[in-house]
Design a protein around this motif. Structure first.
Motif, PDB file in Angstrom:
ATOM      1  N   TRP A 167      21.211 -18.525   2.512  1.00 56.87           N
ATOM      2  CA  TRP A 167      22.222 -19.532   2.838  1.00 56.87           C
ATOM      3  C   TRP A 167      23.202 -19.710   1.693  1.00 56.87           C
ATOM      4  O   TRP A 167      22.797 -20.010   0.563  1.00 56.87           O
ATOM      5  N   LYS A 168      24.486 -19.535   2.000  1.00 62.89           N
ATOM      6  CA  LYS A 168      25.543 -19.886   1.051  1.00 62.89           C
ATOM      7  C   LYS A 168      26.025 -21.288   1.417  1.00 62.89           C
ATOM      8  O   LYS A 168      26.519 -21.515   2.526  1.00 62.89           O
ATOM      9  N   VAL A 169      25.861 -22.225   0.500  1.00 62.31           N
ATOM     10  CA  VAL A 169      26.276 -23.597   0.773  1.00 62.31           C
ATOM     11  C   VAL A 169      27.773 -23.607   1.053  1.00 62.31           C
ATOM     12  O   VAL A 169      28.564 -23.130   0.224  1.00 62.31           O
ATOM     13  N   PRO A 170      28.201 -24.095   2.217  1.00 65.15           N
ATOM     14  CA  PRO A 170      29.622 -24.075   2.565  1.00 65.15           C
ATOM     15  C   PRO A 170      30.499 -24.710   1.493  1.00 65.15           C
ATOM     16  O   PRO A 170      30.155 -25.748   0.924  1.00 65.15           O
ATOM     17  N   GLY A 171      31.617 -24.050   1.206  1.00 64.55           N
ATOM     18  CA  GLY A 171      32.544 -24.542   0.199  1.00 64.55           C
ATOM     19  C   GLY A 171      32.185 -24.148  -1.215  1.00 64.55           C
ATOM     20  O   GLY A 171      32.844 -24.575  -2.165  1.00 64.55           O
ATOM     21  N   THR A 172      31.109 -23.346  -1.384  1.00 68.18           N
ATOM     22  CA  THR A 172      30.669 -22.923  -2.709  1.00 68.18           C
ATOM     23  C   THR A 172      30.340 -21.429  -2.681  1.00 68.18           C
ATOM     24  O   THR A 172      30.364 -20.787  -1.634  1.00 68.18           O
ATOM     25  N   GLU A 173      29.985 -20.895  -3.834  1.00 67.11           N
ATOM     26  CA  GLU A 173      29.465 -19.535  -3.936  1.00 67.11           C
ATOM     27  C   GLU A 173      27.962 -19.563  -4.246  1.00 67.11           C
ATOM     28  O   GLU A 173      27.402 -18.555  -4.674  1.00 67.11           O
ATOM     29  N   LEU A 174      27.335 -20.682  -4.035  1.00 67.78           N
ATOM     30  CA  LEU A 174      25.926 -20.874  -4.355  1.00 67.78           C
ATOM     31  C   LEU A 174      25.044 -20.432  -3.196  1.00 67.78           C
ATOM     32  O   LEU A 174      25.227 -20.886  -2.064  1.00 67.78           O
ATOM     33  N   THR A 175      24.094 -19.552  -3.477  1.00 62.94           N
ATOM     34  CA  THR A 175      23.226 -19.019  -2.435  1.00 62.94           C
ATOM     35  C   THR A 175      21.764 -19.335  -2.723  1.00 62.94           C
ATOM     36  O   THR A 175      21.362 -19.493  -3.872  1.00 62.94           O
ATOM     37  N   MET A 176      20.982 -19.386  -1.649  1.00 63.57           N
ATOM     38  CA  MET A 176      19.558 -19.688  -1.771  1.00 63.57           C
ATOM     39  C   MET A 176      18.818 -19.063  -0.594  1.00 63.57           C
ATOM     40  O   MET A 176      19.300 -19.101   0.541  1.00 63.57           O
ATOM     41  N   PRO A 177      17.640 -18.465  -0.819  1.00 60.85           N
ATOM     42  CA  PRO A 177      16.855 -17.927   0.294  1.00 60.85           C
ATOM     43  C   PRO A 177      15.992 -19.001   0.933  1.00 60.85           C
ATOM     44  O   PRO A 177      15.435 -19.863   0.258  1.00 60.85           O
ATOM     45  N   MET A 178      15.897 -18.943   2.256  1.00 64.67           N
ATOM     46  CA  MET A 178      14.947 -19.748   3.023  1.00 64.67           C
ATOM     47  C   MET A 178      14.128 -18.788   3.866  1.00 64.67           C
ATOM     48  O   MET A 178      14.671 -17.825   4.409  1.00 64.67           O
ATOM     49  N   CYS A 179      12.818 -19.045   4.009  1.00 59.67           N
ATOM     50  CA  CYS A 179      12.006 -18.173   4.850  1.00 59.67           C
ATOM     51  C   CYS A 179      10.826 -18.934   5.427  1.00 59.67           C
ATOM     52  O   CYS A 179      10.508 -20.043   5.001  1.00 59.67           O
ATOM     53  N   GLN A 180      10.182 -18.313   6.423  1.00 59.88           N
ATOM     54  CA  GLN A 180       8.968 -18.881   6.993  1.00 59.88           C
ATOM     55  C   GLN A 180       7.894 -18.970   5.920  1.00 59.88           C
ATOM     56  O   GLN A 180       7.815 -18.130   5.029  1.00 59.88           O
ATOM     57  N   SER A 181       7.062 -19.995   6.027  1.00 58.70           N
ATOM     58  CA  SER A 181       6.059 -20.231   4.983  1.00 58.70           C
ATOM     59  C   SER A 181       4.684 -19.790   5.452  1.00 58.70           C
ATOM     60  O   SER A 181       3.829 -20.611   5.803  1.00 58.70           O
ATOM     61  N   GLY A 182       4.463 -18.484   5.497  1.00 58.14           N
ATOM     62  CA  GLY A 182       3.146 -17.955   5.799  1.00 58.14           C
ATOM     63  C   GLY A 182       2.635 -18.357   7.158  1.00 58.14           C
ATOM     64  O   GLY A 182       3.107 -17.880   8.190  1.00 58.14           O
ATOM     65  N   PHE A 183       1.663 -19.273   7.184  1.00 55.62           N
ATOM     66  CA  PHE A 183       1.104 -19.768   8.435  1.00 55.62           C
ATOM     67  C   PHE A 183       1.675 -21.136   8.810  1.00 55.62           C
ATOM     68  O   PHE A 183       1.128 -21.830   9.670  1.00 55.62           O
ATOM     69  N   GLY A 184       2.767 -21.561   8.160  1.00 56.05           N
ATOM     70  CA  GLY A 184       3.421 -22.794   8.565  1.00 56.05           C
ATOM     71  C   GLY A 184       3.253 -23.926   7.577  1.00 56.05           C
ATOM     72  O   GLY A 184       3.322 -23.723   6.368  1.00 56.05           O
ATOM     73  N   ASP A 185       3.019 -25.121   8.096  1.00 54.82           N
ATOM     74  CA  ASP A 185       2.959 -26.326   7.265  1.00 54.82           C
ATOM     75  C   ASP A 185       1.751 -26.290   6.327  1.00 54.82           C
ATOM     76  O   ASP A 185       0.709 -25.711   6.642  1.00 54.82           O
ATOM     77  N   GLY A 186       1.910 -26.935   5.180  1.00 53.62           N
ATOM     78  CA  GLY A 186       0.820 -26.982   4.212  1.00 53.62           C
ATOM     79  C   GLY A 186       1.351 -27.260   2.822  1.00 53.62           C
ATOM     80  O   GLY A 186       2.490 -27.709   2.648  1.00 53.62           O
ATOM     81  N   VAL A 187       0.524 -26.995   1.824  1.00 48.51           N
ATOM     82  CA  VAL A 187       0.893 -27.157   0.416  1.00 48.51           C
ATOM     83  C   VAL A 187       0.770 -25.788  -0.249  1.00 48.51           C
ATOM     84  O   VAL A 187      -0.282 -25.137  -0.144  1.00 48.51           O
ATOM     85  N   TYR A 188       1.830 -25.361  -0.923  1.00 48.26           N
ATOM     86  CA  TYR A 188       1.880 -24.018  -1.481  1.00 48.26           C
ATOM     87  C   TYR A 188       2.237 -24.063  -2.964  1.00 48.26           C
ATOM     88  O   TYR A 188       3.096 -24.845  -3.372  1.00 48.26           O
ATOM     89  N   PRO A 189       1.625 -23.194  -3.757  1.00 44.27           N
ATOM     90  CA  PRO A 189       1.931 -23.147  -5.190  1.00 44.27           C
ATOM     91  C   PRO A 189       3.001 -22.121  -5.507  1.00 44.27           C
ATOM     92  O   PRO A 189       3.290 -21.211  -4.713  1.00 44.27           O
ATOM     93  N   ALA A 190       3.584 -22.254  -6.688  1.00 43.86           N
ATOM     94  CA  ALA A 190       4.513 -21.261  -7.228  1.00 43.86           C
ATOM     95  C   ALA A 190       4.066 -20.904  -8.641  1.00 43.86           C
ATOM     96  O   ALA A 190       3.449 -21.736  -9.335  1.00 43.86           O
ATOM     97  N   TYR A 191       4.357 -19.695  -9.065  1.00 44.33           N
ATOM     98  CA  TYR A 191       3.909 -19.203 -10.365  1.00 44.33           C
ATOM     99  C   TYR A 191       5.044 -18.501 -11.088  1.00 44.33           C
ATOM    100  O   TYR A 191       5.830 -17.770 -10.475  1.00 44.33           O
ATOM    101  N   PHE A 192       5.122 -18.727 -12.390  1.00 48.95           N
ATOM    102  CA  PHE A 192       6.022 -17.960 -13.232  1.00 48.95           C
ATOM    103  C   PHE A 192       5.277 -16.743 -13.763  1.00 48.95           C
ATOM    104  O   PHE A 192       4.125 -16.850 -14.216  1.00 48.95           O
ATOM    105  N   GLY A 193       5.938 -15.591 -13.721  1.00 41.69           N
ATOM    106  CA  GLY A 193       5.397 -14.382 -14.324  1.00 41.69           C
ATOM    107  C   GLY A 193       6.080 -14.132 -15.662  1.00 41.69           C
ATOM    108  O   GLY A 193       7.312 -14.158 -15.751  1.00 41.69           O
ATOM    109  N   PHE A 194       5.280 -13.935 -16.713  1.00 38.28           N
ATOM    110  CA  PHE A 194       5.790 -13.747 -18.068  1.00 38.28           C
ATOM    111  C   PHE A 194       5.524 -12.316 -18.544  1.00 38.28           C
ATOM    112  O   PHE A 194       4.501 -11.715 -18.194  1.00 38.28           O
ATOM    113  N   ASN A 195       6.419 -11.804 -19.387  1.00 41.54           N
ATOM    114  CA  ASN A 195       6.160 -10.509 -20.016  1.00 41.54           C
ATOM    115  C   ASN A 195       5.360 -10.718 -21.303  1.00 41.54           C
ATOM    116  O   ASN A 195       4.972 -11.841 -21.641  1.00 41.54           O
TER     117      ASN A 195
END
Length: 221
Positions: A167-195
């Motif tokens: 999605w590009k926010v209308p009136g801007t050049e800012l973009t962001m991905p949206m997608c289905q969340s696996g099996f739907g509603d719930g609580v999901y974690p995010a992780y940073f990967g470091f070198n």
């Protein structure tokens, strides 16, 4: 993202386009319920710029459509040495136990990753949209059309109603991905990967624990 098969399920990597990261502070949330100026960002700053977004997809079989097992933003191609859970800094660690995780809530079956600046622009757009259309719903009367068009333009691993958009926010050049969340509603974690130099190289949003879900299902069968 690297394994061709996990727990007997064939995997694929799907491009979700690019994400713009002008501020370096990232929020991950349900875009229909929690995408507003109060959506918390993670306290660690990531590289600024334009970066590719990808989904790790469980390929469809005769019983089910494709499922998104994870979504990630790649800031660098350097090898990942370790992962740490992405945190906002507001988590209570006192009663945290092994095997538990902190996560973000999903109530619409969708998740998004956005920069703090994009979060603000999106919040402004959504507020204005409702001011102009008080009797309409942004999910059904705006975003649904974008998801359907995405399925037409990029049909790979998408149902007719669409499973992801960039999605590009209308009136801007800012973009962001949206997608289905696996099996739907719930609580999901995010992780940073470091070198190995402790630099952030990617952010991974984890929707499906492949080994736990599909290996256990196979054992029970």
């Amino acid at each position: 993202f690297k394994e061709g098969t996990i727990a007997g399920k064939k995997m694929a990597t799907l491009s979700l386009g690019n994400i713009t990261v002008p501020s370096g502070y990232i929020a991950v949330c349900d875009p229909l319920y929690f995408l507003n100026r109060d959506a918390e960002t993670y306290f660690l700053k990531v590289p600024q710029g334009i970066f590719p977004a990808e989904a790790a997809v469980v390929q469809p079989d005769i019983y089910d459509s494709a499922r998104f097992a994870a979504m990630r933003i790649r800031f660098s191609d350097m090898p990942i040495a370790y992962y740490e859970e992405a945190l906002t800094g507001e988590e209570d660690l006192n009663d945290f136990e092994a095997g538990e995780f902190f996560g973000f809530n999903v109530e619409s079956g969708l998740a998004c990753i956005c920069d703090a600046d994009t979060r603000g622009a999106a919040s402004d757009f959504i507020s204005l949209w409702y001011e102009e259309r008080p009797n309409e719903n942004i999910s059904d009367d705006y975003l649904a059309r974008l998801f359907i068009q995405s399925a037409i333009d990029f049909p790979r691993y998408q149902r007719d109603g669409g499973d992801w958009i960039n999605w590009k926010v209308p009136g801007t050049e800012l973009t962001m991905p949206m997608c289905q969340s696996g099996f739907g509603d719930g609580v999901y974690p995010a992780y940073f990967g470091f070198n190995e130099y402790d630099e952030i190289c990617e952010l991974v949003v984890h929707f499906i624990d492949m080994e736990m879900v599909f290996a256990s299902s196979k054992d029970n069968a």
